[in-house]
Design a protein around this motif. Structure first.
Motif, mmCIF file in Angstrom:
data_model
loop_
_atom_site.group_PDB
_atom_site.id
_atom_site.type_symbol
_atom_site.label_atom_id
_atom_site.label_comp_id
_atom_site.label_asym_id
_atom_site.label_seq_id
_atom_site.Cartn_x
_atom_site.Cartn_y
_atom_site.Cartn_z
ATOM 1 N N UNK A 147 0.832 -1.201 0.000
ATOM 2 C CA UNK A 147 0.000 0.000 0.000
ATOM 3 C C UNK A 147 0.868 1.254 0.000
ATOM 4 N N UNK A 148 0.232 2.395 -0.172
ATOM 5 C CA UNK A 148 0.931 3.690 -0.195
ATOM 6 C C UNK A 148 0.361 4.557 0.912
ATOM 7 N N UNK A 149 1.240 5.291 1.606
ATOM 8 C CA UNK A 149 0.792 6.230 2.628
ATOM 9 C C UNK A 149 0.858 7.648 2.056
ATOM 10 N N UNK A 150 -0.175 8.434 2.331
ATOM 11 C CA UNK A 150 -0.277 9.776 1.759
ATOM 12 C C UNK A 150 0.048 10.880 2.770
ATOM 13 N N UNK A 151 0.065 10.543 4.060
ATOM 14 C CA UNK A 151 0.256 11.566 5.099
ATOM 15 C C UNK A 151 1.302 11.062 6.082
ATOM 16 N N UNK A 152 2.456 11.709 6.109
ATOM 17 C CA UNK A 152 3.537 11.271 6.997
ATOM 18 C C UNK A 152 3.697 12.170 8.213
ATOM 19 N N UNK A 153 2.723 13.013 8.489
ATOM 20 C CA UNK A 153 2.807 13.909 9.639
ATOM 21 C C UNK A 153 2.909 13.103 10.932
ATOM 22 N N UNK A 154 3.996 13.287 11.652
ATOM 23 C CA UNK A 154 4.193 12.607 12.921
ATOM 24 C C UNK A 154 4.663 11.178 12.819
ATOM 25 N N UNK A 155 4.790 10.653 11.604
ATOM 26 C CA UNK A 155 5.196 9.259 11.421
ATOM 27 C C UNK A 155 6.703 9.116 11.604
ATOM 28 N N UNK A 156 7.115 8.090 12.336
ATOM 29 C CA UNK A 156 8.540 7.881 12.591
ATOM 30 C C UNK A 156 8.797 6.401 12.846
ATOM 31 N N UNK A 157 10.056 6.033 12.768
ATOM 32 C CA UNK A 157 10.454 4.692 13.188
ATOM 33 C C UNK A 157 10.256 4.586 14.697
ATOM 34 N N UNK A 158 9.608 3.516 15.146
ATOM 35 C CA UNK A 158 9.340 3.372 16.573
ATOM 36 C C UNK A 158 10.636 3.328 17.377
ATOM 37 N N UNK A 159 11.705 2.841 16.767
ATOM 38 C CA UNK A 159 12.982 2.774 17.450
ATOM 39 C C UNK A 159 13.583 4.121 17.773
ATOM 40 N N UNK A 160 13.067 5.203 17.166
ATOM 41 C CA UNK A 160 13.559 6.546 17.460
ATOM 42 C C UNK A 160 12.953 7.118 18.743
ATOM 43 N N UNK A 161 11.954 6.432 19.280
ATOM 44 C CA UNK A 161 11.329 6.873 20.523
ATOM 45 C C UNK A 161 12.001 6.203 21.717
ATOM 46 N N UNK A 162 11.979 6.833 22.879
ATOM 47 C CA UNK A 162 12.433 6.139 24.082
ATOM 48 C C UNK A 162 11.610 4.868 24.283
ATOM 49 N N UNK A 163 12.291 3.768 24.564
ATOM 50 C CA UNK A 163 11.573 2.500 24.689
ATOM 51 C C UNK A 163 10.485 2.576 25.753
ATOM 52 N N UNK A 164 10.736 3.314 26.825
ATOM 53 C CA UNK A 164 9.763 3.409 27.912
ATOM 54 C C UNK A 164 8.446 4.018 27.438
ATOM 55 N N UNK A 165 8.505 4.858 26.416
ATOM 56 C CA UNK A 165 7.290 5.473 25.890
ATOM 57 C C UNK A 165 6.432 4.436 25.168
ATOM 58 N N UNK A 166 7.086 3.571 24.387
ATOM 59 C CA UNK A 166 6.377 2.475 23.720
ATOM 60 C C UNK A 166 5.797 1.525 24.769
ATOM 61 N N UNK A 167 6.604 1.186 25.766
ATOM 62 C CA UNK A 167 6.183 0.248 26.810
ATOM 63 C C UNK A 167 4.961 0.783 27.551
ATOM 64 N N UNK A 168 4.963 2.071 27.858
ATOM 65 C CA UNK A 168 3.826 2.677 28.563
ATOM 66 C C UNK A 168 2.573 2.670 27.697
ATOM 67 N N UNK A 169 2.741 2.950 26.406
ATOM 68 C CA UNK A 169 1.578 2.949 25.519
ATOM 69 C C UNK A 169 1.018 1.529 25.386
#
Length: 283
Positions: free
Chosen positions: A134-156
């Motif tokens: 598929x194709x994505x048309x809107x990349x606003x706020x999109x990032x590799x999850x690895x660029x976030x602090x792991x604790x933020x992913x864990x909390x979510x």
């Protein structure tokens, strides 16, 4: 009559491929590297059944925190069925998770057996597939999850799962050829998703999001990892209306359904944000 030559013990890391092969022979489509994530998260989670030191069955009994556990990979080789090995594996797994709330997924046709054993059905999951690319048309706020602090992913993640599972998530994110993406707007993490290669095609899971719009953007980006001639699979709680509508928008094909069941008091399940569970073997 129990076979004196049959024994059960924790599986060694190098024995995990034997469990995966049993799953493949049953027509399952496991992720290429799923098996070792059990051992990374809980070294004694995978139990192997041995007949005269030959592997003939397995079950996973994953302990997650002090109060929760999950069952999966309950398999016995076809040639060895009808000898009670499946029951002995099941009993060993429940003994290992004794004192915890225990979850697992089973075929709808089998849930009556588990209801009689004290399990409760909480919701139904639908296994879908759809072509990738598929194709994505809107990349606003999109990032590799690895660029976030792991604790933020864990909390979510904790919003959608009944226990903190940091060790498992680190192993899951670290599997070869895994891609993970997140959407963050300002300081607010809106969702994240993971896609991994399987024996056939790719599987998305988890895919957790604040709403259907975020989930669709993540689904599109994850799907871009696969080719257009590859199948992409995803397991969606039927109780999440927005997730089912998302499946309809992409003309996903339903393959089968499972019952999510629990032994003990079922945890409060926030399926409204669950657009794709991790897997039927890990919850």
């Amino acid at each position: 009559m129990q076979d004196a030559g049959f024994s059960i013990r924790p599986m060694k890391r190098e024995e995990v491929p034997s469990a995966v092969e049993l799953a493949v022979k049953e027509g399952w489509n496991p992720g290429l590297n799923d098996g070792v994530t059990f051992i990374d998260a809980d070294p004694d989670a995978f139990l192997i059944g041995l007949l005269d030191d030959r592997p003939v069955g397995c079950i996973s009994a994953l302990s997650i925190g002090d109060s929760f556990g999950y069952l999966g990979y309950h398999l016995v080789a076809r040639a060895q069925r009808g000898r009670g090995y499946d029951l002995r594996l099941w009993e060993a797994a429940l003994k290992r998770l004794d004192g915890r709330v225990v979850g697992f997924d089973c075929a709808l046709s089998e849930q009556d057996n588990y209801l009689q054993a004290g399990f409760k059905t909480v919701h139904t999951n639908i296994h879908y597939r759809c072509p990738g690319g598929l194709v994505i048309h809107d990349e606003d706020g999109l990032m590799a999850a690895g660029d976030l602090p792991f604790e933020e992913i864990e909390e979510y993640d904790r919003r959608f799962f009944p226990a903190t599972r940091g060790a498992f998530l680190k192993s899951w994110f670290g599997m070869p050829r895994v891609s993970a993406f997140a959407i963050k707007l300002g300081d607010h993490l809106c969702g994240y998703g993971v896609i991994r290669p399987c024996r056939e095609g790719w599987q998305i899971g988890p895919l957790f999001a604040d709403n259907g719009g975020v989930a669709e953007r993540l689904y599109r980006r994850l799907s871009m990892v696969a080719d257009a001639n590859d199948w992409v699979y995803i397991d969606i709680p039927e109780s999440n209306r927005d997730a089912v509508l998302l499946a309809g928008r992409f003309n996903m094909t339903e393959c089968y359904r499972t019952a999510r069941m629990y032994l003990g008091d079922p945890p409060t399940s926030n399926t409204e944000g669950m657009f794709g569970i991790v897997s039927f073997q890990k919850g």
